[in-house]
Design a protein around this motif. Structure first.
Motif, mmCIF file in Angstrom:
data_model
loop_
_atom_site.group_PDB
_atom_site.id
_atom_site.type_symbol
_atom_site.label_atom_id
_atom_site.label_comp_id
_atom_site.label_asym_id
_atom_site.label_seq_id
_atom_site.Cartn_x
_atom_site.Cartn_y
_atom_site.Cartn_z
ATOM 1 N N UNK A 270 0.836 -1.253 -0.042
ATOM 2 C CA UNK A 270 0.126 0.059 0.263
ATOM 3 C C UNK A 270 0.888 1.200 -0.041
ATOM 4 N N UNK A 271 2.034 1.170 0.859
ATOM 5 C CA UNK A 271 2.887 2.337 0.885
ATOM 6 C C UNK A 271 3.467 2.639 -0.508
ATOM 7 N N UNK A 272 4.042 1.675 -1.172
ATOM 8 C CA UNK A 272 4.584 1.716 -2.484
ATOM 9 C C UNK A 272 3.544 2.288 -3.338
ATOM 10 N N UNK A 273 2.304 1.833 -3.301
ATOM 11 C CA UNK A 273 1.240 2.183 -4.273
ATOM 12 C C UNK A 273 1.150 3.849 -4.065
ATOM 13 N N UNK A 274 1.087 4.180 -2.923
ATOM 14 C CA UNK A 274 1.106 5.833 -2.742
ATOM 15 C C UNK A 274 1.946 6.487 -3.294
ATOM 16 N N UNK A 275 3.211 5.731 -3.220
ATOM 17 C CA UNK A 275 4.325 6.624 -3.930
ATOM 18 C C UNK A 275 4.344 6.441 -5.378
ATOM 19 N N UNK A 282 2.838 7.068 -14.764
ATOM 20 C CA UNK A 282 2.517 5.398 -14.617
ATOM 21 C C UNK A 282 1.259 5.117 -14.745
ATOM 22 N N UNK A 283 0.662 4.231 -15.624
ATOM 23 C CA UNK A 283 -0.849 3.590 -15.447
ATOM 24 C C UNK A 283 -0.817 2.871 -14.320
ATOM 25 N N UNK A 292 3.408 -6.238 -7.375
ATOM 26 C CA UNK A 292 3.492 -7.650 -7.454
ATOM 27 C C UNK A 292 1.877 -7.687 -7.570
ATOM 28 N N UNK A 293 1.022 -7.208 -7.971
ATOM 29 C CA UNK A 293 -0.196 -7.355 -8.420
ATOM 30 C C UNK A 293 -0.721 -7.881 -9.859
ATOM 31 N N UNK A 294 -1.623 -8.494 -10.086
ATOM 32 C CA UNK A 294 -1.770 -9.032 -11.503
ATOM 33 C C UNK A 294 -2.950 -8.161 -12.102
ATOM 34 N N UNK A 295 -3.688 -7.091 -11.777
ATOM 35 C CA UNK A 295 -4.649 -6.528 -12.177
ATOM 36 C C UNK A 295 -4.832 -4.931 -11.476
ATOM 37 N N UNK A 296 -5.379 -4.215 -12.365
ATOM 38 C CA UNK A 296 -5.925 -3.034 -11.742
ATOM 39 C C UNK A 296 -7.200 -3.321 -10.628
ATOM 40 N N UNK A 297 -7.974 -4.476 -10.926
ATOM 41 C CA UNK A 297 -8.954 -4.505 -9.917
ATOM 42 C C UNK A 297 -8.306 -4.823 -8.676
ATOM 43 N N UNK A 298 -7.135 -5.714 -8.517
ATOM 44 C CA UNK A 298 -6.454 -6.113 -7.287
ATOM 45 C C UNK A 298 -5.986 -4.859 -6.510
ATOM 46 N N UNK A 299 -5.529 -3.885 -7.560
ATOM 47 C CA UNK A 299 -4.902 -2.636 -6.962
ATOM 48 C C UNK A 299 -5.935 -1.746 -6.072
ATOM 49 N N UNK A 300 -7.221 -1.838 -7.027
ATOM 50 C CA UNK A 300 -8.357 -0.781 -6.487
ATOM 51 C C UNK A 300 -8.911 -1.473 -5.151
ATOM 52 N N UNK A 301 -8.802 -2.936 -4.841
ATOM 53 C CA UNK A 301 -9.011 -3.181 -3.669
ATOM 54 C C UNK A 301 -8.280 -2.752 -2.695
ATOM 55 N N UNK A 302 -6.882 -2.732 -2.899
ATOM 56 C CA UNK A 302 -5.960 -2.305 -1.828
ATOM 57 C C UNK A 302 -6.247 -0.764 -1.302
#
Length: 304
Positions: A270-275, A282-283, A292-302
């Motif tokens: 989560x911290x890396x995503x914030x950065x 970056x898309x 290390x996630x496989x999709x945007x959906x997984x990203x959105x959940x976090x």
């Protein structure tokens, strides 16, 4: 070109106010930071408050700065810094003022704040010093915004810190600004300062969290996770990094950090995503891949 950190070694200097920040910067250089350290003085022969003589340093007027360099003023005997004997050195005070006006960042450790105040650099600036000296600083320099019970301050290119240990804290903060959270953690760990302390910040980066322990195996795993968050590692691989069995590693990790390995990985992710979200180039799919996630959906959940 290297970023320069210049220490002004004044008469009756406190050794720890000099040594703590100096060692932090030296350790950063050891980890590959493009820093360099330089020392200068007011008088040719300086004696510390502990009676240790320091000689053969260059005169402050010989220092060559470039914009963005740092001038660090460790604390000296406060009675000396507020004396007429010190204040008569207007050439030094003007040099500090001119350095700041030229884009040099100024850092005071402990009673070094009195030097900045005498220069007028703390007028309308939030600042601090050793808790025994805050009232005196405010009394002598009423235009300064002196803060109690705070480790360090930062405003308009001026950093001030409280007593001895907080000199290391403000230096680690500067290193984090220049080189990032994880780099600052590596320096802190080398100094055996596992519990990073912020100044007036309410929270520190999660990249530095859960590190208030001295278990080298767990630190190795935490470093690996931070540096390889884009990779998926199973429990056995992490246990191997820590030189433990899986069962023992799971138990020790939670004992030392108070959270599970999976929870720690999620926090770092989560911290890396914030950065990464701060980078408009970056898309969201690219960010997902970087953590290390496989999709945007997984990203959105976090992040939701």
């Amino acid at each position: 070109m290297n970023q320069k950190f210049v220490f002004l070694v004044l008469p009756q200097i406190h050794l720890m106010d000099l040594a703590g920040p100096d060692q932090a910067i030296l350790e950063a250089i050891g980890f590959g930071a493009d820093f360099e350290i330089e020392y200068c003085n007011l008088e040719n022969n300086v004696v510390t408050t502990a009676g240790l003589p320091i000689a053969n340093l260059k005169h402050f007027s010989e220092v060559q700065f470039k914009k963005g360099d740092f001038l660090i003023i460790p604390g000296s005997n406060a009675n000396y810094l507020i004396s007429d004997e010190f204040k008569k050195h207007t050439d030094l005070l003007n040099w500090i003022i001119n350095s700041y006006n030229s884009g040099i960042k100024i850092v005071s450790i402990c009673a070094g704040a009195f030097v900045l105040a005498e220069c007028g650099l703390l007028n309308n600036i939030s600042c601090t010093t050793h808790f025994k000296l805050t009232n005196k600083l405010q009394e002598l320099y009423p235009l300064a915004k002196v803060l109690d019970n705070i480790l360090f301050t930062q405003q308009d290119g001026i950093y001030t810190s409280a007593g001895i240990a907080s000199g290391i804290d403000v230096t680690l903060h500067i290193i984090e600004e220049l080189k990032g959270s994880h780099f600052a953690h590596l320096v802190a760990r080398e100094l055996v300062v596992y519990n990073r302390r912020g100044g007036n910040q309410k929270q520190e980066s999660e990249l530095l969290g859960f590190r208030n322990h001295i278990h080298s195996g767990i630190h190795k795993v935490q470093d690996w996770i931070i540096e390889n968050i884009n990779q998926k590692a199973n429990l056995g691989e992490l246990a191997e990094i820590a030189c433990m069995s899986e069962r023992n590693f799971t138990r020790i990790f939670k004992k030392e950090t108070a959270i599970t390995v999976n929870d720690y990985i999620t926090i770092i992710r989560k911290e890396k995503i914030k950065e990464f979200l701060k980078n408009p180039d970056l898309t969201r799919l690219e960010i997902a891949t970087h953590v290390g996630l496989q999709s945007e959906r997984q990203l959105s959940r976090l992040i939701n």
